[in-house]
Design an enzyme around this catalytic site. Structure first.
Site, PDB file in Angstrom:
ATOM      1  CB  VAL A   9      71.668  70.262  30.682  1.00 36.45           C
ATOM      2  CG1 VAL A   9      72.920  71.045  31.413  1.00 36.45           C
ATOM      3  CG2 VAL A   9      70.811  71.160  29.808  1.00 36.45           C
ATOM      4  CB  CYS A  10      72.645  65.472  32.759  1.00 43.29           C
ATOM      5  SG  CYS A  10      72.092  66.328  34.368  1.00 43.29           S
ATOM      6  CB  SER A  11      73.487  64.110  27.797  1.00 39.74           C
ATOM      7  OG  SER A  11      72.657  62.897  28.411  1.00 39.74           O
TER       8      SER A  11
END
Length: 159
Positions: free
Chosen positions: A52-54
């Site tokens: 999700v951060c990516s």
């Protein structure tokens, strides 16, 4: 600490950060108070190279030229060390600064600390006057504001 409200001064800080451009890593100190006169987008994210951060930071990378044209800078903030940030930036082709907050002091000053996951995925748009102009604080770690939404907030500031 509580989350700064829209219209309140943004908590100032200085953090070590790194940026990878043209294959070279450059470390520096990023001081929010030195950005007076510019719009700053602070993107707090739980961890480097997680799915999700990516997705979140890569979506901001795609809009980076638009943010830059509006006079805004984007800083990612998470607790990981600079070496981890470098690996993440290289692996995801991120060219904006990733700041390291290993003590969590900045995370706490923005009121986005979350037991268990470290921090809530959050975005703050700080106006050129150092005032919080928009914020999104995630209660669940899987959602994040799209780059277009952030760009629209910046456009309102420079409008």
């Amino acid at each position: 600490m509580s989350i700064p409200e829209v219209g309140e001064p943004a908590p100032v800080f200085s953090l070590a950060g790194t940026v990878v451009r043209d294959g070279s890593r450059t470390d520096g100190v990023y001081d929010l108070s030195a950005q007076i006169g510019r719009t700053v987008v602070l993107a707090f994210y739980p961890g480097d190279a997680t799915p999700v951060c990516s997705a979140q930071l890569c979506s901001y990378q795609e809009e980076l030229d638009d943010f830059d044209e509006l006079g805004a800078v984007v800083w990612g903030i998470s607790p990981q060390a600079l070496d981890s940030h470098e690996s993440f930036a290289r692996g995801s082709s991120l060219t904006f600064p990733l700041l390291s907050d290993p003590s969590g002091a900045v995370v706490r000053s923005y009121g986005v600390r979350a037991p268990g996951i470290g921090l809530r995925r959050s975005v703050f748009v700080i106006g050129p006057d150092g005032i919080v102009r928009w914020r999104h604080v995630g209660m669940v770690g899987l959602r994040f504001p799209k780059a277009q939404v952030i760009r629209e907030q910046i456009e309102q500031l420079v409008g």
